[in-house]
Design a protein around this motif. Structure first.
Motif, PDB file in Angstrom:
ATOM      1  N   SER A   1       3.313  -6.414   5.041  1.00  0.00           N
ATOM      2  CA  SER A   1       2.959  -6.152   6.447  1.00  0.00           C
ATOM      3  C   SER A   1       3.848  -5.059   7.033  1.00  0.00           C
ATOM      4  O   SER A   1       3.389  -4.194   7.807  1.00  0.00           O
ATOM      5  N   SER A   2       5.136  -5.090   6.648  1.00  0.00           N
ATOM      6  CA  SER A   2       6.075  -4.080   7.155  1.00  0.00           C
ATOM      7  C   SER A   2       5.715  -2.691   6.630  1.00  0.00           C
ATOM      8  O   SER A   2       5.836  -1.679   7.336  1.00  0.00           O
ATOM      9  N   ARG A   3       5.272  -2.670   5.364  1.00  0.00           N
ATOM     10  CA  ARG A   3       4.879  -1.378   4.788  1.00  0.00           C
ATOM     11  C   ARG A   3       3.689  -0.794   5.548  1.00  0.00           C
ATOM     12  O   ARG A   3       3.642   0.405   5.848  1.00  0.00           O
ATOM     13  N   ILE A   4       2.723  -1.701   5.822  1.00  0.00           N
ATOM     14  CA  ILE A   4       1.542  -1.242   6.587  1.00  0.00           C
ATOM     15  C   ILE A   4       1.952  -0.795   7.989  1.00  0.00           C
ATOM     16  O   ILE A   4       1.487   0.243   8.509  1.00  0.00           O
ATOM     17  N   LEU A   5       2.897  -1.569   8.567  1.00  0.00           N
ATOM     18  CA  LEU A   5       3.381  -1.224   9.914  1.00  0.00           C
ATOM     19  C   LEU A   5       4.088   0.127   9.893  1.00  0.00           C
ATOM     20  O   LEU A   5       3.897   0.973  10.781  1.00  0.00           O
ATOM     21  N   GLY A   6       4.890   0.363   8.855  1.00  0.00           N
ATOM     22  CA  GLY A   6       5.598   1.636   8.737  1.00  0.00           C
ATOM     23  C   GLY A   6       4.636   2.794   8.551  1.00  0.00           C
ATOM     24  O   GLY A   6       4.841   3.895   9.094  1.00  0.00           O
ATOM     25  N   LEU A   7       3.588   2.529   7.724  1.00  0.00           N
ATOM     26  CA  LEU A   7       2.582   3.562   7.500  1.00  0.00           C
ATOM     27  C   LEU A   7       1.861   3.934   8.791  1.00  0.00           C
ATOM     28  O   LEU A   7       1.683   5.114   9.119  1.00  0.00           O
ATOM     29  N   ASN A   8       1.468   2.898   9.542  1.00  0.00           N
ATOM     30  CA  ASN A   8       0.795   3.134  10.824  1.00  0.00           C
ATOM     31  C   ASN A   8       1.710   3.855  11.808  1.00  0.00           C
ATOM     32  O   ASN A   8       1.276   4.744  12.568  1.00  0.00           O
ATOM     33  N   ALA A   9       3.005   3.436  11.778  1.00  0.00           N
ATOM     34  CA  ALA A   9       3.946   4.081  12.696  1.00  0.00           C
ATOM     35  C   ALA A   9       4.134   5.551  12.329  1.00  0.00           C
ATOM     36  O   ALA A   9       4.279   6.428  13.215  1.00  0.00           O
TER      37      ALA A   9
ATOM     38  N   ILE B   1       1.864   7.442  10.971  1.00  0.00           N
ATOM     39  CA  ILE B   1       0.661   8.150  11.428  1.00  0.00           C
ATOM     40  C   ILE B   1       0.736   8.454  12.923  1.00  0.00           C
ATOM     41  O   ILE B   1       0.438   9.572  13.381  1.00  0.00           O
ATOM     42  N   GLU B   2       1.152   7.450  13.688  1.00  0.00           N
ATOM     43  CA  GLU B   2       1.252   7.647  15.150  1.00  0.00           C
ATOM     44  C   GLU B   2       2.325   8.664  15.492  1.00  0.00           C
ATOM     45  O   GLU B   2       2.186   9.450  16.439  1.00  0.00           O
ATOM     46  N   ALA B   3       3.420   8.659  14.709  1.00  0.00           N
ATOM     47  CA  ALA B   3       4.490   9.642  14.964  1.00  0.00           C
ATOM     48  C   ALA B   3       4.002  11.050  14.709  1.00  0.00           C
ATOM     49  O   ALA B   3       4.348  12.018  15.435  1.00  0.00           O
TER      50      ALA B   3
ATOM     51  N   HIS C   1       7.391  14.713  20.142  1.00  0.00           N
ATOM     52  CA  HIS C   1       7.765  13.519  20.905  1.00  0.00           C
ATOM     53  C   HIS C   1       7.867  12.266  20.004  1.00  0.00           C
ATOM     54  O   HIS C   1       8.531  11.286  20.366  1.00  0.00           O
ATOM     55  N   GLY C   2       7.219  12.366  18.852  1.00  0.00           N
ATOM     56  CA  GLY C   2       7.235  11.183  17.979  1.00  0.00           C
ATOM     57  C   GLY C   2       8.187  11.316  16.806  1.00  0.00           C
ATOM     58  O   GLY C   2       8.128  10.515  15.876  1.00  0.00           O
ATOM     59  N   ARG C   3       9.079  12.362  16.839  1.00  0.00           N
ATOM     60  CA  ARG C   3       9.985  12.564  15.717  1.00  0.00           C
ATOM     61  C   ARG C   3      10.934  11.363  15.510  1.00  0.00           C
ATOM     62  O   ARG C   3      11.152  10.909  14.384  1.00  0.00           O
ATOM     63  N   GLY C   4      11.499  10.839  16.550  1.00  0.00           N
ATOM     64  CA  GLY C   4      12.404   9.677  16.447  1.00  0.00           C
ATOM     65  C   GLY C   4      11.678   8.439  15.939  1.00  0.00           C
ATOM     66  O   GLY C   4      12.201   7.644  15.143  1.00  0.00           O
ATOM     67  N   PHE C   5      10.446   8.337  16.406  1.00  0.00           N
ATOM     68  CA  PHE C   5       9.624   7.202  15.979  1.00  0.00           C
ATOM     69  C   PHE C   5       9.306   7.307  14.488  1.00  0.00           C
ATOM     70  O   PHE C   5       9.199   6.313  13.776  1.00  0.00           O
TER      71      PHE C   5
END
Length: 277
Positions: free
Chosen positions: A178-186, A188-190, A196-200
């Motif tokens: 789940s964390s891997r999927i969350l990281g992948l999604n994050a 993509i959003e970054a 503005h999404g570099r830190g994210f």
């Protein structure tokens, strides 16, 4: 020998004494007396009281006791008296009027009985020691069997713990996925957010890295658990075989102990039999 003046019954016994002695299959001696002295004495090879013909009948002898009590008597003479233990028996000889005219005595060596009795006592003592050792061994075998049962219970508990650990690893692996999927999604959003999404994006990479690390750790732990389970199963098999052997040993020692008790009883019977030979 000269038998002039001797009652015909005593004379008959004197003439038959050698035949009677030959008929006795053990070490023995025979004597014929009147009411005062020895008329005949035939010793054995070892059971020999010496040249006593014509000598007065000694006090304490089976014959003197029989003449005194006017009945058949039997006495046991210990080894200390003549160097060989023997049992002497005397029977009274009476004339046609029922008057006591003498006695017929014979002695039988108790040397074999003495040895048999000693052997029986030694045998009984040995069987008692063996019996005590066997009982201790039986108790140890029972303790071992109980210990093996405890080990089997502990092994079963270990298997249960391994299963629970597997469940926990599965849960952790699920969280890692789940964390891997969350990281992948994050990530993509970054990327969509640009500058503005570099830190994210950094956070997303760390989440992905943590997920990968967790998944790798789970695989390593699972591999260790597989090896542990194999060893636990091997231990379980060994414990099971050992427990079976321990139970067989306990049963065998009980049978041996029972046999030893029978031997001890037999030793007592032998000693009792020796005392009446």
């Amino acid at each position: 020998m000269e038998t002039k003046g001797i009652h015909h019954k005593l004379e008959y016994l004197i003439n038959m004494a050698a035949v009677i002695k030959d008929a006795i299959p053990v070490e023995s001696m025979i004597a014929v007396t009147d009411t005062e002295k020895y008329l005949l004495y035939i010793p054995g090879e070892e059971l020999n009281l010496g040249d006593i013909v014509g000598m007065p009948i000694p006090e304490g002898d089976a014959i003197s006791l029989s003449l005194k009590t006017k009945k058949t008597e039997m006495v046991t003479v210990p080894r200390e008296v003549y160097g060989i233990p023997f049992k002497a028996k005397a029977s009274l000889i009476k004339d046609e009027n029922g008057e006591i005219i003498g006695a017929f005595g014979f002695g039988v060596s108790l040397d074999h009985q003495d040895k048999l009795s000693n052997m029986a006592q030694q045998f009984a003592s040995t069987t008692e020691q063996i019996s005590a050792s066997t009982e201790e061994l039986s108790a140890s075998a029972q303790d071992l069997a109980q210990f093996m049962e405890s080990l089997m219970t502990a092994q079963q508990d270990m298997n249960e713990q391994v299963k629970k650990t597997e469940n926990i690893l599965g849960f952790i692996n699920s969280i890692a996925s789940s964390s891997r999927i969350l990281g992948l999604n994050a990530g993509i959003e970054a990327a969509r957010s640009g500058e503005h999404g570099r830190g994210f994006s950094v956070v997303a990479k760390e989440i992905t890295k943590l997920a990968d690390s967790s998944a790798k750790s789970v695989d390593e732990i699972r591999e260790l658990l597989v090896q542990l389970k194999e060893k636990v199963d091997y231990i379980a098999e060994t414990v099971s075989k050992t427990a079976e052997i321990a139970q067989q040993q306990s049963a065998s020692t009980e049978e041996i102990s029972s046999a030893i008790n029978h031997l001890a009883t037999s030793a007592e019977d032998i000693e009792e039999l020796a005392s009446i030979i």
